[in-house]
Design a protein around this motif. Structure first.
Motif, PDB file in Angstrom:
ATOM      1  N   LYS A  36       0.801  -1.152   0.143  1.00  0.00           N
ATOM      2  CA  LYS A  36       0.102  -0.071  -0.488  1.00  0.00           C
ATOM      3  C   LYS A  36       1.042   1.069   0.155  1.00  0.00           C
ATOM      4  CE  LYS A  36      -4.073  -2.174   2.936  1.00  0.00           C
ATOM      5  NZ  LYS A  36      -4.624  -1.433   2.999  1.00  0.00           N
ATOM      6  N   ASN A  37       0.101   2.203  -0.686  1.00  0.00           N
ATOM      7  CA  ASN A  37       0.707   3.453  -0.517  1.00  0.00           C
ATOM      8  C   ASN A  37       0.267   4.215   0.262  1.00  0.00           C
ATOM      9  OD1 ASN A  37      -0.426   4.890  -1.274  1.00  0.00           O
ATOM     10  ND2 ASN A  37      -0.679   4.558  -3.983  1.00  0.00           N
ATOM     11  N   ILE A  38       1.433   5.176   0.940  1.00  0.00           N
ATOM     12  CA  ILE A  38       1.061   6.290   2.219  1.00  0.00           C
ATOM     13  C   ILE A  38      -0.699   6.670   1.753  1.00  0.00           C
ATOM     14  CG2 ILE A  38       1.914   8.650   1.330  1.00  0.00           C
ATOM     15  CD1 ILE A  38       2.133   9.253   3.789  1.00  0.00           C
ATOM     16  N   TYR A  39      -1.190   6.673   0.516  1.00  0.00           N
ATOM     17  CA  TYR A  39      -2.978   7.183   0.290  1.00  0.00           C
ATOM     18  C   TYR A  39      -3.757   6.620   0.112  1.00  0.00           C
ATOM     19  CZ  TYR A  39      -0.470  12.104  -1.932  1.00  0.00           C
ATOM     20  OH  TYR A  39       0.713  12.638  -2.066  1.00  0.00           O
ATOM     21  N   ASN A  40      -2.946   5.050   0.168  1.00  0.00           N
ATOM     22  CA  ASN A  40      -4.011   4.117   0.249  1.00  0.00           C
ATOM     23  C   ASN A  40      -4.622   4.150   1.678  1.00  0.00           C
ATOM     24  OD1 ASN A  40      -5.231   1.520   0.003  1.00  0.00           O
ATOM     25  ND2 ASN A  40      -4.433   1.072  -1.941  1.00  0.00           N
ATOM     26  N   GLU A  41      -3.453   3.300   2.214  1.00  0.00           N
ATOM     27  CA  GLU A  41      -3.621   4.306   3.558  1.00  0.00           C
ATOM     28  C   GLU A  41      -4.480   5.118   4.103  1.00  0.00           C
ATOM     29  OE1 GLU A  41      -0.188   3.372   6.294  1.00  0.00           O
ATOM     30  OE2 GLU A  41       0.937   3.140   4.804  1.00  0.00           O
ATOM     31  N   ILE A  42      -4.347   6.515   3.689  1.00  0.00           N
ATOM     32  CA  ILE A  42      -5.093   7.489   4.030  1.00  0.00           C
ATOM     33  C   ILE A  42      -6.644   7.481   3.709  1.00  0.00           C
ATOM     34  CG2 ILE A  42      -6.113  10.228   3.564  1.00  0.00           C
ATOM     35  CD1 ILE A  42      -2.651  10.165   3.446  1.00  0.00           C
ATOM     36  N   LEU A  43      -7.245   7.163   2.809  1.00  0.00           N
ATOM     37  CA  LEU A  43      -7.814   6.188   2.210  1.00  0.00           C
ATOM     38  C   LEU A  43      -8.739   5.034   3.205  1.00  0.00           C
ATOM     39  CD1 LEU A  43     -10.011   7.833  -0.011  1.00  0.00           C
ATOM     40  CD2 LEU A  43      -9.322   5.406  -2.095  1.00  0.00           C
ATOM     41  N   ARG A  98     -12.571   7.098  10.112  1.00  0.00           N
ATOM     42  CA  ARG A  98     -11.351   7.468  11.210  1.00  0.00           C
ATOM     43  C   ARG A  98     -10.740   8.870  10.713  1.00  0.00           C
ATOM     44  NH1 ARG A  98      -5.951   3.760  12.487  1.00  0.00           N
ATOM     45  NH2 ARG A  98      -5.099   4.954  14.835  1.00  0.00           N
ATOM     46  N   LYS A  99     -10.317   9.862  11.398  1.00  0.00           N
ATOM     47  CA  LYS A  99      -9.402  11.548  10.795  1.00  0.00           C
ATOM     48  C   LYS A  99      -7.716  10.709  10.978  1.00  0.00           C
ATOM     49  CE  LYS A  99     -10.695  13.883  14.203  1.00  0.00           C
ATOM     50  NZ  LYS A  99     -11.292  15.144  14.788  1.00  0.00           N
ATOM     51  N   VAL A 100      -7.316  11.570   9.693  1.00  0.00           N
ATOM     52  CA  VAL A 100      -5.564  11.374   9.914  1.00  0.00           C
ATOM     53  C   VAL A 100      -4.931  11.590   9.286  1.00  0.00           C
ATOM     54  CG1 VAL A 100      -5.909   9.846   7.679  1.00  0.00           C
ATOM     55  CG2 VAL A 100      -3.550   9.432   8.880  1.00  0.00           C
ATOM     56  N   ALA A 160       1.093  19.805   7.100  1.00  0.00           N
ATOM     57  CA  ALA A 160       0.432  19.125   8.570  1.00  0.00           C
ATOM     58  C   ALA A 160      -1.343  18.862   8.054  1.00  0.00           C
ATOM     59  CB  ALA A 160       0.312  19.470   9.541  1.00  0.00           C
ATOM     60  N   GLU A 161      -0.774  18.117   6.904  1.00  0.00           N
ATOM     61  CA  GLU A 161      -2.593  17.735   5.924  1.00  0.00           C
ATOM     62  C   GLU A 161      -3.962  16.554   6.748  1.00  0.00           C
ATOM     63  OE1 GLU A 161      -1.892  17.730   1.279  1.00  0.00           O
ATOM     64  OE2 GLU A 161      -0.357  16.751   1.942  1.00  0.00           O
ATOM     65  N   PRO A 162      -4.584  17.011   6.592  1.00  0.00           N
ATOM     66  CA  PRO A 162      -5.705  16.557   7.607  1.00  0.00           C
ATOM     67  C   PRO A 162      -6.826  15.760   6.520  1.00  0.00           C
ATOM     68  CG  PRO A 162      -6.280  18.693   7.571  1.00  0.00           C
ATOM     69  CD  PRO A 162      -5.265  18.526   6.983  1.00  0.00           C
ATOM     70  N   PHE A 163      -6.671  15.002   6.623  1.00  0.00           N
ATOM     71  CA  PHE A 163      -7.747  14.059   6.242  1.00  0.00           C
ATOM     72  C   PHE A 163      -9.264  13.425   6.716  1.00  0.00           C
ATOM     73  CE2 PHE A 163      -3.961  13.739   3.576  1.00  0.00           C
ATOM     74  CZ  PHE A 163      -4.025  14.255   2.715  1.00  0.00           C
ATOM     75  N   LEU A 183       2.188   9.139   8.827  1.00  0.00           N
ATOM     76  CA  LEU A 183       1.063   9.069   9.330  1.00  0.00           C
ATOM     77  C   LEU A 183       0.926   9.173  10.413  1.00  0.00           C
ATOM     78  CD1 LEU A 183      -0.640   6.937   6.778  1.00  0.00           C
ATOM     79  CD2 LEU A 183      -0.592   9.431   6.450  1.00  0.00           C
ATOM     80  N   VAL A 184       0.091  10.632  11.254  1.00  0.00           N
ATOM     81  CA  VAL A 184      -0.882  11.032  12.989  1.00  0.00           C
ATOM     82  C   VAL A 184      -1.627  10.203  12.596  1.00  0.00           C
ATOM     83  CG1 VAL A 184      -0.314  11.765  14.637  1.00  0.00           C
ATOM     84  CG2 VAL A 184       1.431  11.987  13.094  1.00  0.00           C
TER      85      VAL A 184
END
Length: 344
Positions: free
Chosen positions: A3-10, A17-19, A71-74, A40-41
């Motif tokens: 997984k790439n970092i955007y996959n983990e975000i999604l 869940r916020k990330v 710092a970008e919140p998703f 990621l935090v």
């Protein structure tokens, strides 16, 4: 392929869940992995920048000498659950789906709960309201609009909602007298008074709406106001200008060379806010936008040249000068953008 970092975000936003994605940079340009690192935090910590980003839903950018932090919140994509498929629901589903809400329409009548009637809804549920509300597992990031066909159904819906997690927004259609009766009745049945007081009644902003389309606009305006400005007693929430379609592609399209342009900071009047992302491909095709016109033209060429280079660059896009004036742009601010090669 991992997984790439955007996959983990999604994955995280899909489960509600916020990330926060934190990018640490050294210098205004350099190598990814050396001068630019991401992580990621998942919860607010002692870092003020990350805490502010997650709590307010606003991207943060801090520069100290050569060191920079983004710092970008998703946030989970806002689900708008519309209870009732009558005449107001038709334009409301259409307008809300076009302004970033993931719309779920619920009605207990097949004639009013079908994809032919609501083609832009993410999901259409034909079920009794109580069971549907239970199955949807309403969460904190949700928006709920109650526009059923009658007083009894409104009361049933609101009571079921009050028995679960409190959503970000609940609004109920009806006159002040009618909605007051519903609230009073539910309070005597044990519903929390505080939660009932937070229900938006009558629903929508007071714009003198009469037609179903006008009423839908008044409701949607209140939803957007709540989303972007927050309630009077809360902080702003989810004010990032993130495009979820762009996030989806970054998560799933790992094997296609591309560059990413992200607005990380703005000053003055600009076409897009912090958090806006755009994907640029080798052939010049793009997905997403950072504002169009000269604001994009200034960086697309640079982005194409960086594809495959494993590098990044910070660029200020000045919309106050002659170029912006010649384009006829009404903006007059400055956008700081991060251009980076896409690393899966």
């Amino acid at each position: 392929m991992g997984k790439n970092i955007y996959n983990e975000i999604l994955d995280n936003v899909h489960i509600g869940r916020k990330v926060c994605m934190v990018s640490n940079l050294f210098g205004v340009e350099g190598k990814i992995g050396t001068d630019l690192n991401k992580g990621l935090v998942y919860s607010s910590n002692e870092d003020r920048i990350i805490q502010q980003s997650l709590e307010e839903g606003v991207p943060q950018y801090v520069k100290q000498g050569e060191e920079q932090t983004i710092a970008e919140p998703f946030y989970p994509e806002e689900r708008l659950i519309i209870l009732g498929g009558g005449h107001i629901a038709v334009p409301l589903v259409e307008f809300a789906s076009k302004t970033g809400f993931q719309v779920i329409l619920v009605d207990d009548r097949l004639m009013f709960a079908n994809t032919g009637r609501f083609p832009l809804a993410k999901r259409v549920v034909c079920d009794n309201f109580e069971h549907a509300i239970d199955e949807l597992k309403i969460r904190e990031s949700d928006y709920v609009v109650i526009i059923t066909r009658g007083h009894r159904y409104d009361s049933t819906c609101l009571k079921s909602i009050c028995q679960g997690e409190e959503p970000s927004y609940v609004g109920m259609i009806g006159s002040r007298r009618r909605t007051a009766i519903v609230k009073e009745t539910l309070e005597t049945e044990g519903c929390d008074q505080g939660r009932l007081c937070r229900v938006h009644t009558p629903i929508g902003l007071a714009i003198g709406a009469i037609t179903p389309e006008e009423i839908a606009i008044s409701i949607l305006a209140e939803l957007i106001s709540h989303k972007r400005l927050g309630a009077l007693d809360t902080k702003k929430r989810n004010c990032s200008d993130m495009d979820y379609e762009v996030l989806q592609v970054l998560a799933e399209e790992s094997d296609v060379p591309k560059a990413i342009i992200t607005v990380v900071h703005t000053k003055g009047s600009v076409p897009r806010g912090a958090g806006a992302k755009m994907i640029v491909y080798r052939d010049g095709m793009i997905l997403g936008s950072i504002g169009g016109g000269c604001s994009e033209a200034a960086v697309i060429g640079q982005a194409r040249q960086m594809i495959g280079s494993n590098t990044f660059k910070m660029v200020d896009v000045d919309l106050t000068g002659d170029a912006a004036e010649e384009e006829g742009m009404v903006c007059g601010g400055i956008m700081t953008v991060l251009i980076e090669d896409y690393i899966s």
